[in-house]
Design a protein around this motif. Sequence first.
Motif, PDB file in Angstrom:
ATOM      1  N   LYS A 289     -15.670 -14.196 -18.322  1.00 56.06           N
ATOM      2  CA  LYS A 289     -16.476 -15.239 -17.704  1.00 56.06           C
ATOM      3  C   LYS A 289     -17.878 -15.178 -18.309  1.00 56.06           C
ATOM      4  O   LYS A 289     -18.416 -14.084 -18.534  1.00 56.06           O
ATOM      5  CB  LYS A 289     -16.551 -15.026 -16.194  1.00 56.06           C
ATOM      6  N   PRO A 290     -18.497 -16.322 -18.586  1.00 53.03           N
ATOM      7  CA  PRO A 290     -19.804 -16.332 -19.265  1.00 53.03           C
ATOM      8  C   PRO A 290     -20.895 -15.539 -18.546  1.00 53.03           C
ATOM      9  O   PRO A 290     -21.793 -14.998 -19.190  1.00 53.03           O
ATOM     10  CB  PRO A 290     -20.153 -17.822 -19.318  1.00 53.03           C
ATOM     11  N   ARG A 291     -20.826 -15.421 -17.232  1.00 53.92           N
ATOM     12  CA  ARG A 291     -21.901 -14.739 -16.507  1.00 53.92           C
ATOM     13  C   ARG A 291     -21.967 -13.250 -16.860  1.00 53.92           C
ATOM     14  O   ARG A 291     -22.986 -12.597 -16.625  1.00 53.92           O
ATOM     15  CB  ARG A 291     -21.727 -14.907 -15.007  1.00 53.92           C
ATOM     16  N   VAL A 292     -20.864 -12.675 -17.403  1.00 53.91           N
ATOM     17  CA  VAL A 292     -20.893 -11.286 -17.847  1.00 53.91           C
ATOM     18  C   VAL A 292     -21.976 -11.100 -18.908  1.00 53.91           C
ATOM     19  O   VAL A 292     -22.748 -10.137 -18.882  1.00 53.91           O
ATOM     20  CB  VAL A 292     -19.510 -10.869 -18.405  1.00 53.91           C
ATOM     21  N   PHE A 293     -22.076 -12.026 -19.836  1.00 54.80           N
ATOM     22  CA  PHE A 293     -23.056 -11.932 -20.913  1.00 54.80           C
ATOM     23  C   PHE A 293     -24.454 -12.285 -20.423  1.00 54.80           C
ATOM     24  O   PHE A 293     -25.451 -11.772 -20.929  1.00 54.80           O
ATOM     25  CB  PHE A 293     -22.644 -12.837 -22.070  1.00 54.80           C
ATOM     26  N   ASP A 294     -24.527 -13.153 -19.453  1.00 58.22           N
ATOM     27  CA  ASP A 294     -25.821 -13.518 -18.886  1.00 58.22           C
ATOM     28  C   ASP A 294     -26.488 -12.297 -18.245  1.00 58.22           C
ATOM     29  O   ASP A 294     -27.704 -12.123 -18.313  1.00 58.22           O
ATOM     30  CB  ASP A 294     -25.637 -14.630 -17.841  1.00 58.22           C
ATOM     31  N   ARG A 295     -25.673 -11.431 -17.618  1.00 54.98           N
ATOM     32  CA  ARG A 295     -26.225 -10.224 -17.003  1.00 54.98           C
ATOM     33  C   ARG A 295     -26.543  -9.140 -18.036  1.00 54.98           C
ATOM     34  O   ARG A 295     -27.410  -8.310 -17.817  1.00 54.98           O
ATOM     35  CB  ARG A 295     -25.238  -9.666 -15.964  1.00 54.98           C
ATOM     36  N   ALA A 296     -25.819  -9.148 -19.150  1.00 54.16           N
ATOM     37  CA  ALA A 296     -26.017  -8.100 -20.147  1.00 54.16           C
ATOM     38  C   ALA A 296     -27.164  -8.408 -21.103  1.00 54.16           C
ATOM     39  O   ALA A 296     -27.875  -7.498 -21.540  1.00 54.16           O
ATOM     40  CB  ALA A 296     -24.730  -7.885 -20.939  1.00 54.16           C
ATOM     41  N   LEU A 297     -27.370  -9.667 -21.442  1.00 54.30           N
ATOM     42  CA  LEU A 297     -28.368 -10.046 -22.436  1.00 54.30           C
ATOM     43  C   LEU A 297     -29.750 -10.198 -21.809  1.00 54.30           C
ATOM     44  O   LEU A 297     -29.907 -10.867 -20.782  1.00 54.30           O
ATOM     45  CB  LEU A 297     -27.967 -11.354 -23.119  1.00 54.30           C
ATOM     46  N   TYR A 298     -30.732  -9.581 -22.453  1.00 55.03           N
ATOM     47  CA  TYR A 298     -32.102  -9.680 -21.951  1.00 55.03           C
ATOM     48  C   TYR A 298     -32.959 -10.626 -22.779  1.00 55.03           C
ATOM     49  O   TYR A 298     -34.135 -10.801 -22.511  1.00 55.03           O
ATOM     50  CB  TYR A 298     -32.745  -8.283 -21.897  1.00 55.03           C
ATOM     51  N   PHE A 299     -32.351 -11.225 -23.792  1.00 55.45           N
ATOM     52  CA  PHE A 299     -33.058 -12.234 -24.572  1.00 55.45           C
ATOM     53  C   PHE A 299     -32.740 -13.622 -24.033  1.00 55.45           C
ATOM     54  O   PHE A 299     -31.603 -13.915 -23.670  1.00 55.45           O
ATOM     55  CB  PHE A 299     -32.627 -12.179 -26.040  1.00 55.45           C
ATOM     56  N   LEU A 314     -28.014  -4.008 -25.970  1.00 59.18           N
ATOM     57  CA  LEU A 314     -26.957  -3.206 -26.585  1.00 59.18           C
ATOM     58  C   LEU A 314     -26.426  -2.156 -25.606  1.00 59.18           C
ATOM     59  O   LEU A 314     -25.207  -1.953 -25.481  1.00 59.18           O
ATOM     60  CB  LEU A 314     -27.492  -2.523 -27.844  1.00 59.18           C
ATOM     61  N   ASN A 315     -27.337  -1.484 -24.899  1.00 54.61           N
ATOM     62  CA  ASN A 315     -26.913  -0.458 -23.944  1.00 54.61           C
ATOM     63  C   ASN A 315     -26.093  -1.052 -22.809  1.00 54.61           C
ATOM     64  O   ASN A 315     -25.117  -0.448 -22.344  1.00 54.61           O
ATOM     65  CB  ASN A 315     -28.133   0.275 -23.378  1.00 54.61           C
ATOM     66  N   ARG A 316     -26.475  -2.222 -22.355  1.00 50.32           N
ATOM     67  CA  ARG A 316     -25.724  -2.863 -21.270  1.00 50.32           C
ATOM     68  C   ARG A 316     -24.309  -3.221 -21.723  1.00 50.32           C
ATOM     69  O   ARG A 316     -23.347  -3.054 -20.977  1.00 50.32           O
ATOM     70  CB  ARG A 316     -26.455  -4.123 -20.799  1.00 50.32           C
ATOM     71  N   PHE A 317     -24.188  -3.713 -22.935  1.00 48.15           N
ATOM     72  CA  PHE A 317     -22.856  -4.025 -23.453  1.00 48.15           C
ATOM     73  C   PHE A 317     -21.992  -2.757 -23.516  1.00 48.15           C
ATOM     74  O   PHE A 317     -20.827  -2.766 -23.135  1.00 48.15           O
ATOM     75  CB  PHE A 317     -22.956  -4.656 -24.843  1.00 48.15           C
ATOM     76  N   VAL A 318     -22.583  -1.666 -24.007  1.00 46.77           N
ATOM     77  CA  VAL A 318     -21.834  -0.405 -24.103  1.00 46.77           C
ATOM     78  C   VAL A 318     -21.444   0.098 -22.716  1.00 46.77           C
ATOM     79  O   VAL A 318     -20.313   0.540 -22.483  1.00 46.77           O
ATOM     80  CB  VAL A 318     -22.669   0.652 -24.851  1.00 46.77           C
ATOM     81  N   ASN A 319     -22.370   0.025 -21.760  1.00 50.94           N
ATOM     82  CA  ASN A 319     -22.128   0.552 -20.420  1.00 50.94           C
ATOM     83  C   ASN A 319     -21.176  -0.291 -19.585  1.00 50.94           C
ATOM     84  O   ASN A 319     -20.727   0.152 -18.525  1.00 50.94           O
ATOM     85  CB  ASN A 319     -23.461   0.705 -19.668  1.00 50.94           C
ATOM     86  N   THR A 322     -16.009  -1.956 -21.480  1.00 50.98           N
ATOM     87  CA  THR A 322     -14.889  -2.746 -21.999  1.00 50.98           C
ATOM     88  C   THR A 322     -14.927  -2.887 -23.518  1.00 50.98           C
ATOM     89  O   THR A 322     -13.977  -3.401 -24.099  1.00 50.98           O
ATOM     90  CB  THR A 322     -14.899  -4.158 -21.375  1.00 50.98           C
ATOM     91  N   PHE A 323     -16.018  -2.432 -24.135  1.00 49.81           N
ATOM     92  CA  PHE A 323     -16.163  -2.620 -25.580  1.00 49.81           C
ATOM     93  C   PHE A 323     -16.148  -1.277 -26.311  1.00 49.81           C
ATOM     94  O   PHE A 323     -16.824  -0.329 -25.914  1.00 49.81           O
ATOM     95  CB  PHE A 323     -17.453  -3.373 -25.906  1.00 49.81           C
ATOM     96  N   ASN A 324     -15.385  -1.230 -27.372  1.00 50.66           N
ATOM     97  CA  ASN A 324     -15.274  -0.036 -28.193  1.00 50.66           C
ATOM     98  C   ASN A 324     -16.365   0.009 -29.261  1.00 50.66           C
ATOM     99  O   ASN A 324     -16.820   1.073 -29.662  1.00 50.66           O
ATOM    100  CB  ASN A 324     -13.890   0.000 -28.859  1.00 50.66           C
ATOM    101  N   PHE A 325     -16.790  -1.164 -29.699  1.00 55.23           N
ATOM    102  CA  PHE A 325     -17.751  -1.265 -30.798  1.00 55.23           C
ATOM    103  C   PHE A 325     -18.687  -2.437 -30.520  1.00 55.23           C
ATOM    104  O   PHE A 325     -18.228  -3.535 -30.187  1.00 55.23           O
ATOM    105  CB  PHE A 325     -16.993  -1.467 -32.114  1.00 55.23           C
ATOM    106  N   LEU A 346     -18.653  -7.999 -30.622  1.00 55.69           N
ATOM    107  CA  LEU A 346     -18.125  -7.045 -29.653  1.00 55.69           C
ATOM    108  C   LEU A 346     -16.630  -6.830 -29.874  1.00 55.69           C
ATOM    109  O   LEU A 346     -15.846  -7.788 -29.842  1.00 55.69           O
ATOM    110  CB  LEU A 346     -18.369  -7.546 -28.224  1.00 55.69           C
ATOM    111  N   THR A 347     -16.245  -5.569 -30.099  1.00 61.03           N
ATOM    112  CA  THR A 347     -14.838  -5.223 -30.298  1.00 61.03           C
ATOM    113  C   THR A 347     -14.287  -4.628 -29.016  1.00 61.03           C
ATOM    114  O   THR A 347     -14.869  -3.683 -28.458  1.00 61.03           O
ATOM    115  CB  THR A 347     -14.687  -4.210 -31.442  1.00 61.03           C
TER     116      THR A 347
END
Length: 764
Positions: A289-299, A314-319, A322-325, A346-347
């Motif tokens: 769902k798009p809101r996942v990225f809205d919460r992770a991205l600070y730009f 970057l840290n939010r995506f890692v934490n 669900t992403f390996n890379f 995002l892998t």
Amino acid sequence: MKTKYIKYFIALSLFFAFGCSNTKYLPDGDLLFTGSSVTVKDSVLKKKEKKALENELETLLRPKPNKKIFGLRPKLLIYNLAGEPKKEKGIRHWLRTKVGEAPVLFSKVDLDYNVAVLRNFTENKGYFKTRVSADSTAKNKKATAEYTIWPKRQYKIKNVQFPADSSDLGKAIAQTNRLTLLKEGEPYNLEVIKLERERIDARLKEKGYYYFNPDYILAQVDSTKGDYEVNIKLKIKDETPEKAAIAYKINKIVVYPNFSISKDSVTYKKEDIVQYKDFTIIDSANTFKPRVFDRALYFKKGDLYNRKNHNLSLNRFVNLGTFNFVKNEFKVSDSLKNTLDAYYYLTLLPKKFIRVEVLGKTNSAGFTGSEINVNWNNRNVFRGAELLTVSVFGGADFQLSGENKGQNIYKLGTETSLTWPRLITPFTIESDQEFVPRTKATVRYEYQNRTQLYALNSFKTSFGYIWKSNIRKEHQLNVVDITYVSPNNVTAEYQADIDADAALGKVIEKQLIFGPTYSYTFTNTMQKRKKNTFYFNTEVDLAGNITGLLKGANAKQGDTIKIFDVPFSQYVKIKADFRHYLKLGKEGELASRIILGAGFAYGNSITLPTTKQFVVGGTNSIRAFRARSLGPGSYQAPLTSNSFLPDQSADLKLEFNTEYRAKIYGLMKGALFVDAGNIWLLNADPDKAGAEISKDFMKEIAVGAGAGLRFDFSFLILRTDLAFPLRKPYLTEGQRWVIDDIDFGNGSWRKENLIFNIAIGYPF
């Protein structure tokens, strides 16, 4: 006895004799290098400052001599004793190449090189035009190197000038001067100048200067004016590229949430593009769902580039888990001047996976057994990066000998948990933006059967939040935490024990526990370079407080309130766990811990539920006493009619532990430890004499000591501990210290006192 001492003396003499023969196998014409010294000759420096400078300079010298311990060089000794191995395997090759250490030869010492190193270092510290000389001394096939330094007076900073030009970059650098590391009156130090350039660069990265780097700053040092003083002028290098002088804003933000690193390029169709707020999602599988990225991205589009927000995203995506890379790329935009387009590749980790854990174990109560856990996991179960975990577990503990022989323990259960990468709450909780706060709901059922005694059904559900206020501080708040315990299959033998000791009946009482729980953890143990690190955890458990107060429950007067025909528990329980780790060299550590715990039952309860009381003894507690067998106070539980040794628990707990840890060889580490503590009841129990807390509670402290081995296999640490009591609180006062009774050669003493523990991980 005299013969034994003569043997020791002969062995020690031989060891020293061999230790003195370390020069026997040196190459012809060469010497054994035994060390360097530095002498600073200066009339201005204080004695303490000279010594500190000498010690600092000595660390720069190369090579280092063979390591010396108690006047000997044991590794060099082993190297020589092993001799030249005839083949590249076997004990001799292992001793020479792995345990031993080849001699450091004086021919490898480059005096001129070390002189240049010392001169360069001192001048970088502000001692300009330093004079350095080197000499050597040889005696009995051994040689040392001596260095003498005549430093001039140390130069101090007189003035620091930041760029004064009118360019945007010059102004941005000048605006950072308030926090400069270059302080007037402080000694000149080249290392501080380098750190100042990095500080300015870090500050510019927060102001949009994406392509700037510290090498574009030039520090011009003028030592010709003033009395041993320097003027430092910071300027932008003329060859600085144009794009490094531009403050960029964010233009496009594009996310590829299903990226494959095996592909050289990204291909997609028009229908794969989803525009959501300020960013574009390109994902043909519609994974999130798009809101996942809205919460992770600070730009956001139009924001000035900011390295903090860059790293946070970057840290939010890692934490999210669900992403390996996670790969990020910024490119100068073709459509808008002085802007950057941000791309996130995002892998994915596998969406579903099963983890099986099999554990073999033994404990200090004499139980040996195994446990298996099968966990099925589904990442991103509802397309919001949620984690669903369904577990099935089972285990069995058998006591092959000892007091509880025959009363084996079997358990079987299941647990389901769902974790959301956000806080599902009507109120705001402050959390460090770098870490994703989480909401977690759990449902658990466990069936435990203690053969020949009783069985218990346990149901538990909880709902709460986990968040970090920064990297060192973590909070966990369960706003709902409900436990229901119901007995089953109580045997006639155990009922007979209850008739003899009413306290045993508490174990099989129906229990209903509900209320919020909170825990706070502070730790800086991740800072590996610190000599002193700490861990602190505190837990607060509040059960049935509001309900009990509203209902006016008073169990002492017989006004017990029931829910579904089960009295609910009402209490306040607090526990604190403080640990300190002191590094002793590279491979040594002194770890210490103190635990304080207190529980107070009131209103609808007379005592704390058995499952919530404190216990001591066992593999992670006071290791010289069997698990849950110690206390309360000076009380010692007698064997029941069917030879069952019941667990002991109480309302108060005090425990101390300290452990010296050191590397022995390879993956093997050793430990020496001392444990102390006990538990107590708040109120007197007529069936447990000496169990109540009193002003003399310190006289009822149990003490144990021991030694152990730790095998560090990187993926787990296998721990073995052998412990024995030094103080037994259940003995008659005045006879509780049993140090004089220690007799390792006595089989009866060993059988009664030695406790062997096997566990996974450190005890604390």
